[in-house]
Design a protein around this motif. Sequence first.
Motif, short mmCIF file in Angstrom:
data_model
loop_
_atom_site.label_atom_id
_atom_site.label_comp_id
_atom_site.label_asym_id
_atom_site.label_seq_id
_atom_site.Cartn_x
_atom_site.Cartn_y
_atom_site.Cartn_z
N VAL A 25 0.77 -1.17 0.07
CA VAL A 25 0.03 -0.08 -0.04
C VAL A 25 0.73 1.16 0.04
O VAL A 25 0.66 2.22 -0.50
CB VAL A 25 -0.92 -0.07 1.36
CG1 VAL A 25 -1.75 1.27 1.68
CG2 VAL A 25 -2.08 -1.34 1.08
N LEU A 26 1.95 1.39 0.67
CA LEU A 26 2.79 2.33 0.97
C LEU A 26 3.53 2.51 -0.51
O LEU A 26 3.69 3.56 -0.99
CB LEU A 26 3.83 2.22 1.98
CG LEU A 26 3.34 2.28 3.39
CD1 LEU A 26 4.27 1.96 4.44
CD2 LEU A 26 3.16 3.98 3.58
N ALA A 27 4.14 1.56 -1.08
CA ALA A 27 4.57 1.64 -2.50
C ALA A 27 3.76 2.05 -3.33
O ALA A 27 4.05 3.00 -4.12
CB ALA A 27 5.05 0.32 -2.88
N GLY A 28 2.23 1.62 -3.59
CA GLY A 28 1.50 2.09 -4.33
C GLY A 28 1.13 3.65 -4.06
O GLY A 28 0.86 4.66 -5.24
N ALA A 29 1.12 4.02 -2.95
CA ALA A 29 0.98 5.56 -2.54
C ALA A 29 1.89 6.43 -3.10
O ALA A 29 1.56 7.39 -3.75
CB ALA A 29 0.77 5.69 -1.10
N GLU A 30 3.14 5.80 -3.41
CA GLU A 30 4.35 6.65 -3.81
C GLU A 30 3.82 6.80 -5.36
O GLU A 30 4.41 7.85 -5.83
CB GLU A 30 5.51 5.81 -3.74
CG GLU A 30 6.57 6.21 -4.45
CD GLU A 30 7.34 7.30 -3.58
OE1 GLU A 30 7.82 8.69 -4.34
OE2 GLU A 30 7.19 7.49 -2.40
N ILE A 31 3.30 6.01 -5.86
CA ILE A 31 2.87 6.20 -7.13
C ILE A 31 1.80 7.11 -7.44
O ILE A 31 2.14 8.16 -8.44
CB ILE A 31 2.43 4.61 -7.96
CG1 ILE A 31 3.50 3.72 -7.98
CG2 ILE A 31 1.68 4.81 -9.12
CD1 ILE A 31 2.88 2.37 -8.63
N VAL A 36 9.21 10.14 -3.55
CA VAL A 36 10.59 9.31 -3.37
C VAL A 36 10.60 9.12 -1.82
O VAL A 36 11.90 8.93 -1.44
CB VAL A 36 11.70 9.64 -4.10
CG1 VAL A 36 12.91 8.73 -4.14
CG2 VAL A 36 11.55 10.01 -5.41
N PHE A 37 9.76 9.06 -1.12
CA PHE A 37 9.73 9.06 0.30
C PHE A 37 8.89 7.75 0.85
O PHE A 37 9.61 6.66 1.52
CB PHE A 37 9.28 9.87 1.09
CG PHE A 37 9.52 10.00 2.52
CD1 PHE A 37 8.62 9.87 3.29
CD2 PHE A 37 10.63 10.09 3.21
CE1 PHE A 37 8.64 9.50 4.81
CE2 PHE A 37 10.86 10.17 4.60
CZ PHE A 37 9.94 9.86 5.51
N LEU A 38 7.74 7.61 0.20
CA LEU A 38 6.96 6.53 0.85
C LEU A 38 7.46 4.87 0.26
O LEU A 38 7.14 3.91 0.88
CB LEU A 38 5.57 6.51 0.36
CG LEU A 38 4.65 7.64 1.04
CD1 LEU A 38 3.35 7.86 0.51
CD2 LEU A 38 4.79 7.54 2.47
N ILE A 39 8.18 4.85 -0.67
CA ILE A 39 8.46 3.72 -1.41
C ILE A 39 9.86 2.90 -0.18
O ILE A 39 9.82 1.72 -0.14
CB ILE A 39 9.49 3.86 -2.66
CG1 ILE A 39 9.76 2.33 -3.44
CG2 ILE A 39 10.66 4.74 -2.72
CD1 ILE A 39 8.29 1.84 -3.75
N TRP A 40 10.53 3.92 0.52
CA TRP A 40 11.44 3.27 1.35
C TRP A 40 10.66 2.87 2.56
O TRP A 40 11.11 1.61 3.15
CB TRP A 40 12.38 4.37 1.80
CG TRP A 40 13.11 4.96 0.43
CD1 TRP A 40 13.19 6.26 -0.15
CD2 TRP A 40 14.02 4.02 -0.53
NE1 TRP A 40 13.75 6.22 -1.00
CE2 TRP A 40 14.26 5.00 -1.48
CE3 TRP A 40 14.18 2.77 -0.58
CZ2 TRP A 40 15.04 4.64 -2.38
CZ3 TRP A 40 14.97 2.39 -1.66
CH2 TRP A 40 15.45 3.44 -2.60
N LEU A 41 9.73 3.41 3.15
CA LEU A 41 8.81 2.79 4.18
C LEU A 41 8.14 1.58 3.86
O LEU A 41 8.02 0.73 4.39
CB LEU A 41 7.92 3.95 4.56
CG LEU A 41 8.60 5.27 5.09
CD1 LEU A 41 7.22 6.18 5.48
CD2 LEU A 41 9.16 5.03 6.45
N GLY A 42 7.69 1.78 2.36
CA GLY A 42 6.78 0.17 2.12
C GLY A 42 8.03 -0.89 1.87
O GLY A 42 7.70 -1.94 2.12
N LEU A 43 9.47 -0.47 1.65
CA LEU A 43 10.33 -1.68 1.41
C LEU A 43 10.49 -2.01 2.87
O LEU A 43 10.84 -3.43 2.93
CB LEU A 43 11.45 -0.99 0.78
CG LEU A 43 11.55 -1.10 -0.82
CD1 LEU A 43 12.77 -0.49 -1.41
CD2 LEU A 43 11.48 -2.36 -1.37
#
Length: 152
Positions: A25-31, A36-43
């Motif tokens: 969900v966090l990675a999708g929110a990055e889209i 370029v911040f939420l992707i790292w939380l998603g990972l």
Amino acid sequence: MTLDAALATFDALGAAWTWVIAGLVLAGAEILVPGVFLIWLGLAAVATGLAVAAFPIPWQGQTLLFAGLAVVLVTAATRLHRRGTGPGDAGLNRPDRGLIGRDGVLDAPIVHGVGRIRFDDTLWRVEGPDLPAGERVRVIGINGTVLRIERA
């Protein structure tokens, strides 16, 4: 396998899937909201989910693991980004910076410190010592849109 062991395994897998889904969900929110911040939380969340699936970790440990991974990943990404935008990239999207050090021939004489020179298809104002038209000069700097030159 006892009922308690089965429930513990189910809880661990449920927690693992919760972390993985939260990460996706966090990675999708990055889209949707690029930054370029939420992707790292998603990972970090996905990695936490994988760790929880592999090892029995209590919820406190899961939270600490996620927080630690998030800090490490965001810090690493920030450092990599800064390295990519160092002093060598100061001229990015600034083609005039490529003129520094370039030699050319004056189109118009420099009178009272001001003249003109042509580079490629652009006529530039120049400032420097008084010199006649046709004199070979070198660009030594830029002041706004005016090239500073010296005799070559």
